[in-house]
Write a protein that holds these residues in place. Structure first.
Motif, PDB file in Angstrom:
ATOM      1  N   MET A   1       9.291  31.102  -7.927  1.00 39.62           N
ATOM      2  CA  MET A   1       8.360  31.594  -8.950  1.00 39.62           C
ATOM      3  C   MET A   1       8.172  30.538 -10.040  1.00 39.62           C
ATOM      4  SD  MET A   1      10.746  34.209 -11.120  1.00 39.62           S
ATOM      5  CE  MET A   1      12.422  34.086 -10.516  1.00 39.62           C
ATOM      6  N   ARG A   2       7.025  30.651 -10.731  1.00 43.07           N
ATOM      7  CA  ARG A   2       6.725  29.745 -11.841  1.00 43.07           C
ATOM      8  C   ARG A   2       7.241  30.425 -13.105  1.00 43.07           C
ATOM      9  NH1 ARG A   2       1.948  28.513 -14.963  1.00 43.07           N
ATOM     10  NH2 ARG A   2       1.382  26.326 -14.748  1.00 43.07           N
ATOM     11  N   ALA A   3       7.984  29.699 -13.929  1.00 43.79           N
ATOM     12  CA  ALA A   3       8.637  30.377 -15.054  1.00 43.79           C
ATOM     13  C   ALA A   3       8.669  29.509 -16.306  1.00 43.79           C
ATOM     14  CB  ALA A   3      10.054  30.763 -14.659  1.00 43.79           C
ATOM     15  N   TYR A  38       0.165  35.820 -26.070  1.00 43.02           N
ATOM     16  CA  TYR A  38       0.619  34.920 -27.139  1.00 43.02           C
ATOM     17  C   TYR A  38       2.144  34.755 -27.107  1.00 43.02           C
ATOM     18  CZ  TYR A  38      -3.967  35.592 -29.456  1.00 43.02           C
ATOM     19  OH  TYR A  38      -5.296  35.640 -29.767  1.00 43.02           O
ATOM     20  N   HIS A  39       2.592  33.525 -27.309  1.00 46.94           N
ATOM     21  CA  HIS A  39       4.027  33.221 -27.301  1.00 46.94           C
ATOM     22  C   HIS A  39       4.218  31.807 -27.842  1.00 46.94           C
ATOM     23  CE1 HIS A  39       2.411  31.537 -23.547  1.00 46.94           C
ATOM     24  NE2 HIS A  39       3.179  30.518 -23.889  1.00 46.94           N
ATOM     25  N   VAL A  40       5.461  31.434 -28.082  1.00 49.21           N
ATOM     26  CA  VAL A  40       5.791  30.051 -28.451  1.00 49.21           C
ATOM     27  C   VAL A  40       6.696  29.510 -27.346  1.00 49.21           C
ATOM     28  CG1 VAL A  40       6.773  28.522 -30.193  1.00 49.21           C
ATOM     29  CG2 VAL A  40       5.756  30.707 -30.903  1.00 49.21           C
ATOM     30  N   THR A  41       6.155  28.636 -26.519  1.00 46.19           N
ATOM     31  CA  THR A  41       6.947  28.107 -25.400  1.00 46.19           C
ATOM     32  C   THR A  41       8.107  27.243 -25.910  1.00 46.19           C
ATOM     33  OG1 THR A  41       4.997  28.084 -23.974  1.00 46.19           O
ATOM     34  CG2 THR A  41       6.858  26.719 -23.282  1.00 46.19           C
ATOM     35  N   LEU A  42       9.306  27.556 -25.425  1.00 36.60           N
ATOM     36  CA  LEU A  42      10.492  26.742 -25.752  1.00 36.60           C
ATOM     37  C   LEU A  42      10.754  25.726 -24.648  1.00 36.60           C
ATOM     38  CD1 LEU A  42      12.857  29.620 -26.967  1.00 36.60           C
ATOM     39  CD2 LEU A  42      11.774  27.882 -28.423  1.00 36.60           C
ATOM     40  N   ALA A  43      10.550  26.157 -23.398  1.00 43.80           N
ATOM     41  CA  ALA A  43      10.764  25.255 -22.253  1.00 43.80           C
ATOM     42  C   ALA A  43       9.955  25.776 -21.069  1.00 43.80           C
ATOM     43  CB  ALA A  43      12.247  25.208 -21.882  1.00 43.80           C
ATOM     44  N   PHE A  44       9.189  24.872 -20.441  1.00 41.42           N
ATOM     45  CA  PHE A  44       8.448  25.220 -19.224  1.00 41.42           C
ATOM     46  C   PHE A  44       9.296  24.779 -18.035  1.00 41.42           C
ATOM     47  CE2 PHE A  44       5.539  24.068 -15.770  1.00 41.42           C
ATOM     48  CZ  PHE A  44       4.916  25.294 -15.585  1.00 41.42           C
ATOM     49  N   LEU A  45       9.656  25.730 -17.181  1.00 41.67           N
ATOM     50  CA  LEU A  45      10.587  25.439 -16.077  1.00 41.67           C
ATOM     51  C   LEU A  45       9.853  25.069 -14.785  1.00 41.67           C
ATOM     52  CD1 LEU A  45      13.109  28.399 -16.591  1.00 41.67           C
ATOM     53  CD2 LEU A  45      13.028  26.189 -17.749  1.00 41.67           C
ATOM     54  N   PRO A 123       6.070  23.123 -31.516  1.00 43.48           N
ATOM     55  CA  PRO A 123       5.872  24.579 -31.548  1.00 43.48           C
ATOM     56  C   PRO A 123       4.431  24.979 -31.845  1.00 43.48           C
ATOM     57  CG  PRO A 123       7.128  23.833 -33.481  1.00 43.48           C
ATOM     58  CD  PRO A 123       6.947  22.643 -32.598  1.00 43.48           C
ATOM     59  N   HIS A 124       3.878  25.826 -30.993  1.00 45.72           N
ATOM     60  CA  HIS A 124       2.492  26.263 -31.170  1.00 45.72           C
ATOM     61  C   HIS A 124       2.242  27.553 -30.414  1.00 45.72           C
ATOM     62  CE1 HIS A 124       2.359  24.094 -27.302  1.00 45.72           C
ATOM     63  NE2 HIS A 124       1.451  24.995 -26.990  1.00 45.72           N
ATOM     64  N   ILE A 125       1.163  28.206 -30.782  1.00 48.71           N
ATOM     65  CA  ILE A 125       0.694  29.397 -30.066  1.00 48.71           C
ATOM     66  C   ILE A 125      -0.682  29.064 -29.507  1.00 48.71           C
ATOM     67  CG2 ILE A 125       0.029  31.829 -30.311  1.00 48.71           C
ATOM     68  CD1 ILE A 125       1.928  31.733 -32.889  1.00 48.71           C
ATOM     69  N   SER A 126      -0.814  29.056 -28.188  1.00 51.93           N
ATOM     70  CA  SER A 126      -2.096  28.727 -27.568  1.00 51.93           C
ATOM     71  C   SER A 126      -3.098  29.838 -27.843  1.00 51.93           C
ATOM     72  CB  SER A 126      -1.925  28.573 -26.054  1.00 51.93           C
ATOM     73  OG  SER A 126      -1.113  27.460 -25.796  1.00 51.93           O
ATOM     74  N   LEU A 127      -4.308  29.431 -28.257  1.00 49.94           N
ATOM     75  CA  LEU A 127      -5.350  30.423 -28.578  1.00 49.94           C
ATOM     76  C   LEU A 127      -6.544  30.336 -27.636  1.00 49.94           C
ATOM     77  CD1 LEU A 127      -5.494  30.065 -32.487  1.00 49.94           C
ATOM     78  CD2 LEU A 127      -4.224  31.759 -31.142  1.00 49.94           C
ATOM     79  N   VAL A 128      -7.024  29.095 -27.377  1.00 53.58           N
ATOM     80  CA  VAL A 128      -8.243  28.925 -26.580  1.00 53.58           C
ATOM     81  C   VAL A 128      -8.055  27.774 -25.603  1.00 53.58           C
ATOM     82  CG1 VAL A 128     -10.765  28.708 -26.673  1.00 53.58           C
ATOM     83  CG2 VAL A 128      -9.540  29.494 -28.705  1.00 53.58           C
ATOM     84  N   ARG A 129      -8.254  28.050 -24.315  1.00 51.03           N
ATOM     85  CA  ARG A 129      -8.212  26.969 -23.330  1.00 51.03           C
ATOM     86  C   ARG A 129      -9.642  26.481 -23.085  1.00 51.03           C
ATOM     87  NH1 ARG A 129      -3.128  26.304 -21.998  1.00 51.03           N
ATOM     88  NH2 ARG A 129      -1.794  28.134 -21.863  1.00 51.03           N
ATOM     89  N   ARG A 130      -9.780  25.241 -22.652  1.00 47.73           N
ATOM     90  CA  ARG A 130     -11.086  24.605 -22.442  1.00 47.73           C
ATOM     91  C   ARG A 130     -11.961  24.783 -23.689  1.00 47.73           C
ATOM     92  NH1 ARG A 130     -12.926  24.762 -16.328  1.00 47.73           N
ATOM     93  NH2 ARG A 130     -13.969  22.997 -17.256  1.00 47.73           N
TER      94      ARG A 130
HETATM   95  O1  3AM Z   1       2.684  27.612 -24.841  1.00 43.94           O
HETATM   96  P1  3AM Z   1       1.599  27.052 -24.009  1.00 43.94           P
HETATM   97  O2  3AM Z   1       0.467  28.006 -23.740  1.00 43.94           O
HETATM   98  O3  3AM Z   1       1.118  25.720 -24.471  1.00 43.94           O
HETATM   99  O4  3AM Z   1       0.610  25.360 -21.129  1.00 43.94           O
HETATM  100  C1  3AM Z   1       1.505  26.251 -20.492  1.00 43.94           C
HETATM  101  C2  3AM Z   1       2.026  27.313 -21.412  1.00 43.94           C
HETATM  102  O5  3AM Z   1       2.316  26.738 -22.649  1.00 43.94           O
HETATM  103  C3  3AM Z   1       2.778  25.510 -20.153  1.00 43.94           C
HETATM  104  O6  3AM Z   1       3.765  26.514 -20.047  1.00 43.94           O
HETATM  105  C4  3AM Z   1       3.383  27.649 -20.799  1.00 43.94           C
HETATM  106  C5  3AM Z   1       3.370  28.867 -19.927  1.00 43.94           C
HETATM  107  O7  3AM Z   1       2.511  28.667 -18.841  1.00 43.94           O
HETATM  108  N1  3AM Z   1       2.653  24.769 -18.904  1.00 43.94           N
HETATM  109  C6  3AM Z   1       1.977  25.135 -17.808  1.00 43.94           C
HETATM  110  N2  3AM Z   1       2.101  24.190 -16.860  1.00 43.94           N
HETATM  111  C7  3AM Z   1       2.854  23.207 -17.384  1.00 43.94           C
HETATM  112  C8  3AM Z   1       3.326  21.963 -16.887  1.00 43.94           C
HETATM  113  N3  3AM Z   1       3.066  21.530 -15.660  1.00 43.94           N
HETATM  114  C9  3AM Z   1       3.205  23.577 -18.692  1.00 43.94           C
HETATM  115  N4  3AM Z   1       3.968  22.815 -19.482  1.00 43.94           N
HETATM  116  C10 3AM Z   1       4.368  21.636 -18.960  1.00 43.94           C
HETATM  117  N5  3AM Z   1       4.080  21.226 -17.704  1.00 43.94           N
END
Ligand code: 3AM
Length: 176
Positions: A1-3, A38-45, A123-130
């Motif tokens: 899974m993507r996490a 909405y969230h604040v990403t700490l780590a993209f796994l 640290p950020h909260i994503s609002l609008v993509r593209r």
């Molecule tokens: O907090 P945001 O929305 O910036 O952009 C994706 C999102 O972050 C980021 O992980 C969060 C949940 O999807 N993300 C997605 N693919 C990624 C990647 N390949 C990634 N971050 C780093 N590398």
């Protein structure tokens, strides 16, 4: 899974972020993210298996247990990626509690052998993509009031044509 692991937004703060995003409709075109994402990403796994998920939960629990209160304090708008088609986000101040939580989580993931994206924590909260901005600069909009975060969560992310769907897998309380 993507996490990924993220700090959750308290409901009132989320209301204020959603109100800010509504005001952006006047000057920004793009894919506005739903407030429940909405969230604040700490780590993209990225892609992980069940064993990695258990290790990530362990690292999350330890990082939250060590954490100071985590302040979410808006700083301004920030654009990531392509100038005309990038991500528009609400940037947050580098609060020591928030930065410390990300650092402790990431070092816990490293210790557990769980890989994550090592880009610097911003640290950020994503609002609008593209996002395509009509005006040269964004109008002066009222930002959400700072607040203390109450929890952090390991999320499963499923990509769909309508955007990513986030499912909370495990949530840990933060000190308030
Ligand atoms: O907090 P945001 O929305 O910036 O952009 C994706 C999102 O972050 C980021 O992980 C969060 C949940 O999807 N993300 C997605 N693919 C990624 C990647 N390949 C990634 N971050 C780093 N590398």
């Amino acid at each position: 899974m993507r996490a990924f692991v993220a700090v959750d937004l308290p409901a009132e703060f989320e209301d204020e972020v959603a109100a800010l995003a509504r005001r952006l409709h006047a000057c920004v075109e793009g894919r506005f993210l739903k407030r429940q994402t909405y969230h604040v990403t700490l780590a993209f796994l990225g892609e992980i298996n069940e064993a990695d998920a258990r290790r990530a939960i362990d690292a999350l629990e330890r990082a939250c247990a060590l954490s100071a209160p985590v302040l979410l304090e808006p700083k301004g708008f920030e654009r990531f990626g392509h100038r005309r088609e990038g991500l528009l986000a609400l940037a947050l101040e580098a609060d020591p509690g928030l930065v410390g939580l990300a650092e402790n989580l990431r070092s816990g993931l490293r210790a557990q052998g769980v890989a994550y994206d090592e880009k610097r924590f911003s640290p950020h909260i994503s609002l609008v993509r593209r996002a395509r901005l009509e005006a040269p600069c964004l109008p002066d909009l009222p930002f959400p009031h700072a607040c203390v975060a109450a929890s952090a969560t390991l999320y499963k992310s499923t990509l769909t044509p309508e955007g990513a769907l986030y499912k909370p897998l495990y949530t840990v309380d933060l000190p308030v």
